[in-house]
Design an enzyme around this catalytic site. Structure first.
Site, PDB file in Angstrom:
ATOM      1  N   GLY A  57       0.784  -1.056  -0.058  1.00  0.00           N
ATOM      2  CA  GLY A  57       0.029   0.062   0.080  1.00  0.00           C
ATOM      3  C   GLY A  57       1.031   1.286  -0.044  1.00  0.00           C
ATOM      4  O   GLY A  57       1.590   1.277   0.867  1.00  0.00           O
ATOM      5  N   GLY A 102      -0.219   4.598  -0.680  1.00  0.00           N
ATOM      6  CA  GLY A 102      -0.934   5.576  -0.661  1.00  0.00           C
ATOM      7  C   GLY A 102      -0.503   6.801   0.296  1.00  0.00           C
ATOM      8  O   GLY A 102       0.845   7.098   0.256  1.00  0.00           O
ATOM      9  N   GLN A 103      -1.310   7.392   1.127  1.00  0.00           N
ATOM     10  CA  GLN A 103      -0.904   8.624   1.920  1.00  0.00           C
ATOM     11  C   GLN A 103      -0.023   8.071   2.751  1.00  0.00           C
ATOM     12  O   GLN A 103       0.998   8.667   2.967  1.00  0.00           O
ATOM     13  CB  GLN A 103      -2.242   9.132   2.354  1.00  0.00           C
ATOM     14  CG  GLN A 103      -3.084   9.870   1.395  1.00  0.00           C
ATOM     15  CD  GLN A 103      -2.835  11.145   0.964  1.00  0.00           C
ATOM     16  OE1 GLN A 103      -1.654  11.461   0.556  1.00  0.00           O
ATOM     17  NE2 GLN A 103      -3.513  12.078   1.443  1.00  0.00           N
ATOM     18  N   ILE A 104      -0.532   7.179   3.564  1.00  0.00           N
ATOM     19  CA  ILE A 104       0.496   6.780   4.617  1.00  0.00           C
ATOM     20  C   ILE A 104       1.662   5.838   4.231  1.00  0.00           C
ATOM     21  O   ILE A 104       2.782   6.169   4.557  1.00  0.00           O
ATOM     22  CB  ILE A 104      -0.283   5.744   5.651  1.00  0.00           C
ATOM     23  CG1 ILE A 104      -1.552   6.291   6.204  1.00  0.00           C
ATOM     24  CG2 ILE A 104       0.704   4.951   6.682  1.00  0.00           C
ATOM     25  CD1 ILE A 104      -2.143   5.525   7.246  1.00  0.00           C
ATOM     26  N   ASN A 112     -11.973  -4.606   2.620  1.00  0.00           N
ATOM     27  CA  ASN A 112     -10.617  -4.612   3.023  1.00  0.00           C
ATOM     28  C   ASN A 112     -10.169  -6.133   3.706  1.00  0.00           C
ATOM     29  O   ASN A 112      -9.110  -6.277   3.336  1.00  0.00           O
ATOM     30  CB  ASN A 112     -10.664  -3.690   4.446  1.00  0.00           C
ATOM     31  CG  ASN A 112     -10.429  -2.352   3.889  1.00  0.00           C
ATOM     32  OD1 ASN A 112     -10.370  -1.888   2.632  1.00  0.00           O
ATOM     33  ND2 ASN A 112     -10.760  -1.134   4.741  1.00  0.00           N
ATOM     34  N   ILE A 141      -1.670  -1.600   9.389  1.00  0.00           N
ATOM     35  CA  ILE A 141      -2.066  -0.265   9.758  1.00  0.00           C
ATOM     36  C   ILE A 141      -3.558  -0.234   9.236  1.00  0.00           C
ATOM     37  O   ILE A 141      -4.526   0.609   9.845  1.00  0.00           O
ATOM     38  CB  ILE A 141      -1.218   0.883   9.303  1.00  0.00           C
ATOM     39  CG1 ILE A 141       0.210   0.757   9.765  1.00  0.00           C
ATOM     40  CG2 ILE A 141      -2.032   2.111   9.668  1.00  0.00           C
ATOM     41  CD1 ILE A 141       1.004   1.878   9.323  1.00  0.00           C
ATOM     42  N   ASN A 163      -7.406  -0.521   8.206  1.00  0.00           N
ATOM     43  CA  ASN A 163      -8.790  -0.491   9.504  1.00  0.00           C
ATOM     44  C   ASN A 163      -9.606  -1.405   8.852  1.00  0.00           C
ATOM     45  O   ASN A 163      -9.808  -1.632   7.482  1.00  0.00           O
ATOM     46  CB  ASN A 163      -9.435   0.937   9.455  1.00  0.00           C
ATOM     47  CG  ASN A 163      -8.421   1.693  10.586  1.00  0.00           C
ATOM     48  OD1 ASN A 163      -8.103   1.122  11.458  1.00  0.00           O
ATOM     49  ND2 ASN A 163      -8.309   2.876  10.207  1.00  0.00           N
ATOM     50  N   HIS A 197      -8.871  -0.215  18.412  1.00  0.00           N
ATOM     51  CA  HIS A 197      -8.802   1.005  17.758  1.00  0.00           C
ATOM     52  C   HIS A 197     -10.140   1.845  17.174  1.00  0.00           C
ATOM     53  O   HIS A 197     -10.460   1.819  16.133  1.00  0.00           O
ATOM     54  CB  HIS A 197      -7.755   1.091  16.470  1.00  0.00           C
ATOM     55  CG  HIS A 197      -7.486   2.256  15.790  1.00  0.00           C
ATOM     56  ND1 HIS A 197      -6.917   3.391  16.452  1.00  0.00           N
ATOM     57  CD2 HIS A 197      -7.462   2.627  14.735  1.00  0.00           C
ATOM     58  CE1 HIS A 197      -6.606   4.274  15.607  1.00  0.00           C
ATOM     59  NE2 HIS A 197      -6.993   3.837  14.453  1.00  0.00           N
TER      60      HIS A 197
HETATM   61  N1  APR Z   1      -3.156  -4.373  -2.573  1.00  0.00           N
HETATM   62  C1  APR Z   1      -2.210  -3.397  -2.250  1.00  0.00           C
HETATM   63  N2  APR Z   1      -2.507  -2.156  -2.075  1.00  0.00           N
HETATM   64  C2  APR Z   1      -3.794  -1.790  -2.099  1.00  0.00           C
HETATM   65  C3  APR Z   1      -4.783  -2.986  -2.685  1.00  0.00           C
HETATM   66  C4  APR Z   1      -4.338  -4.025  -2.936  1.00  0.00           C
HETATM   67  N3  APR Z   1      -5.231  -5.206  -3.178  1.00  0.00           N
HETATM   68  N4  APR Z   1      -6.156  -2.203  -2.558  1.00  0.00           N
HETATM   69  C5  APR Z   1      -6.000  -0.700  -2.481  1.00  0.00           C
HETATM   70  N5  APR Z   1      -4.478  -0.866  -2.180  1.00  0.00           N
HETATM   71  C6  APR Z   1      -3.965   0.626  -2.028  1.00  0.00           C
HETATM   72  C7  APR Z   1      -4.657   1.641  -2.788  1.00  0.00           C
HETATM   73  O1  APR Z   1      -4.320   1.592  -4.189  1.00  0.00           O
HETATM   74  C8  APR Z   1      -4.071   3.039  -1.983  1.00  0.00           C
HETATM   75  O2  APR Z   1      -2.889   3.574  -2.667  1.00  0.00           O
HETATM   76  O3  APR Z   1      -3.609   1.001  -0.689  1.00  0.00           O
HETATM   77  C9  APR Z   1      -3.631   2.247  -0.557  1.00  0.00           C
HETATM   78  C10 APR Z   1      -4.268   2.823   0.461  1.00  0.00           C
HETATM   79  O4  APR Z   1      -3.824   4.035   0.491  1.00  0.00           O
HETATM   80  P1  APR Z   1      -4.759   5.583   1.055  1.00  0.00           P
HETATM   81  O5  APR Z   1      -6.029   5.175   0.227  1.00  0.00           O
HETATM   82  O6  APR Z   1      -3.915   6.784   0.501  1.00  0.00           O
HETATM   83  O7  APR Z   1      -5.059   5.371   2.239  1.00  0.00           O
HETATM   84  P2  APR Z   1      -4.151   5.736   3.547  1.00  0.00           P
HETATM   85  O8  APR Z   1      -4.429   7.017   4.202  1.00  0.00           O
HETATM   86  O9  APR Z   1      -2.693   5.345   3.340  1.00  0.00           O
HETATM   87  O10 APR Z   1      -4.724   4.788   4.831  1.00  0.00           O
HETATM   88  C11 APR Z   1      -4.416   3.450   4.600  1.00  0.00           C
HETATM   89  O11 APR Z   1      -4.697   2.918   7.053  1.00  0.00           O
HETATM   90  O12 APR Z   1      -5.316   4.198   8.721  1.00  0.00           O
HETATM   91  C12 APR Z   1      -5.647   2.983   7.930  1.00  0.00           C
HETATM   92  O13 APR Z   1      -8.094   3.829   7.695  1.00  0.00           O
HETATM   93  C13 APR Z   1      -6.496   3.675   6.938  1.00  0.00           C
HETATM   94  O14 APR Z   1      -7.318   1.504   5.990  1.00  0.00           O
HETATM   95  C14 APR Z   1      -6.692   2.751   5.775  1.00  0.00           C
HETATM   96  C15 APR Z   1      -4.970   2.561   6.044  1.00  0.00           C
END
Ligand code: APR
Length: 339
Positions: A12, A14-16, A98, A121, A123, A178
């Site tokens: 993953g 994304g943002q985190i 999820n 991490i 949720n 959490h």
């Molecule tokens: N495999 C890998 N990555 C995936 C998959 C998958 N099957 N499906 C989705 N993703 C990626 C998305 O493409 C995205 O880039 O997971 C990433 C999630 O990033 P964000 O949507 O930006 O979420 P983020 O703010 O990083 O939070 C991630 O942590 O705190 C928790 O609630 C929050 O569940 C969320 C997670």
């Protein structure tokens, strides 16, 4: 490719995931592979961070991928893969989406990084950690979740603001699941050993007012994630969750034996058997090396048990939806008494 530095896989990006990668590079924690299902996105983020290497004085390697075999041999996998809840989506819808993602991620971690530690991490946190452990079949000390470090840091921040003292001197602990029912421990919160209630009473000259103020801080701590979602409008908190996970990564890679609140598997501790929840642990190179059982008074224990009951509900949902087998081990008899 031979790695002489620890290998950190971010599942993953994304943002985190992006902030995690940047912090890993800035702190020279190890080589970083950023995985995501979105084509080219992790490559772009990795390249962007790599191009700051001269400025960061950091020789760690960092690259992006859409192929799971690139996580091969990772020492630590940090999982943020998932989707946020969108309008019109039920809790079951979100849980199903999820859980499906975590199942795929877990299968690939098991295949390509069988000796890794897994820090989840995504949720809903506690349930996703339980599912990850079940799918990988890894020892429970090597599969754990980040929530308590963040919740405790939020609690500490609000206390520091209220008391007008440096946050560096605050010790504050949040236990439980959490969720809305997390348990910030007032009795154990202190400023360099001085109980926060003492300082609040001194500030306000009244126990009643001190109690009202601490209740306000607890409510804000419990609601901190929602407060940020409301401000951002798009997405949820990402700087602080990433910083919290990095504190855990450092504890493991440097075998620091930190005492941190971590989502760990309980086997009788705190009256809970066979369920993941946030408790103080010793975190070192073996992962969760020890669960530290502190004394809770009746009120705290009741809140803790109530909070775990919410996790148990999610585990039951995962069983009902077919992600966990009916015999998945957890004990709910004692939870039902107070949950
Ligand atoms: N495999 C890998 N990555 C995936 C998959 C998958 N099957 N499906 C989705 N993703 C990626 C998305 O493409 C995205 O880039 O997971 C990433 C999630 O990033 P964000 O949507 O930006 O979420 P983020 O703010 O990083 O939070 C991630 O942590 O705190 C928790 O609630 C929050 O569940 C969320 C997670």
């Amino acid at each position: 490719m031979a790695f002489n530095r620890p290998k950190i896989a971010l599942i993953g990006s994304g943002q985190i995931g992006g902030v995690l990668a940047q912090l890993c590079a800035q702190r020279h924690l190890g080589d970083v592979v950023m995985y995501d299902v979105i084509e080219n996105m992790p490559h772009g983020k990795a390249l962007d961070i790599a191009e700051a290497a001269r400025i960061n004085q950091s020789d760690v390697k960092i690259w992006g991928t859409n192929a799971y075999n690139d996580i091969e041999g990772a020492d630590i996998c940090i999982v943020t893969a998932g989707v946020p809840r969108r309008p019109g989506m039920s809790r079951d819808d979100l849980l199903t989406i999820n859980a499906t993602i975590i199942k795929t991620v877990g299968e690939n971690i098991k295949k390509f990084a069988p000796d890794s530690h897994v820090i989840v991490i995504s949720n809903p946190l506690d349930a996703m950690v339980a599912l990850m452990q079940y799918i990988t079949g890894f020892p429970k000390n090597r599969v754990y979740g980040q929530a308590g470090v963040l919740d405790s840091s939020r609690f500490a921040t609000f206390l520091a603001w209220e008391l007008g003292v440096s946050v560096k001197d605050i010790n504050a602990l949040v236990l439980g699941g959490h969720g809305d029912r997390m348990v910030p421990l007032i009795r154990y919160a202190n400023v360099n050993g001085i109980p926060v209630m003492e300082l609040l009473k001194e500030k306000y000259g009244s126990s009643t007012r001190a109690r009202e103020v601490i209740e306000g801080i607890i409510a804000r701590t419990r609601n901190a994630g929602t407060e940020i979602v409301a401000l951002l409008q798009k997405g949820s908190a990402f700087y602080s969750p990433a910083a919290a996970a990095i504190e855990m990564v450092e504890a493991v890679l440097h075998d620091e034996k930190r005492l941190l609140p971590v989502c760990a598997y309980l086997q009788g501790e705190y009256g809970v058997d066979g369920c993941y929840a946030g408790v103080p642990v010793i975190l070192g190179k073996e992962g969760v090396e020890k669960i530290v059982e502190i004394t809770l008074n009746e009120e705290e224990q009741k809140m803790f048990t109530g909070s775990v009951a919410a996790v148990v509900k999610l585990i039951e949902d995962l069983i009902r939806l077919g992600f966990l087998p009916p015999q998945y081990q957890y004990e709910k008899s004692r939870l039902e008494l107070v949950g």
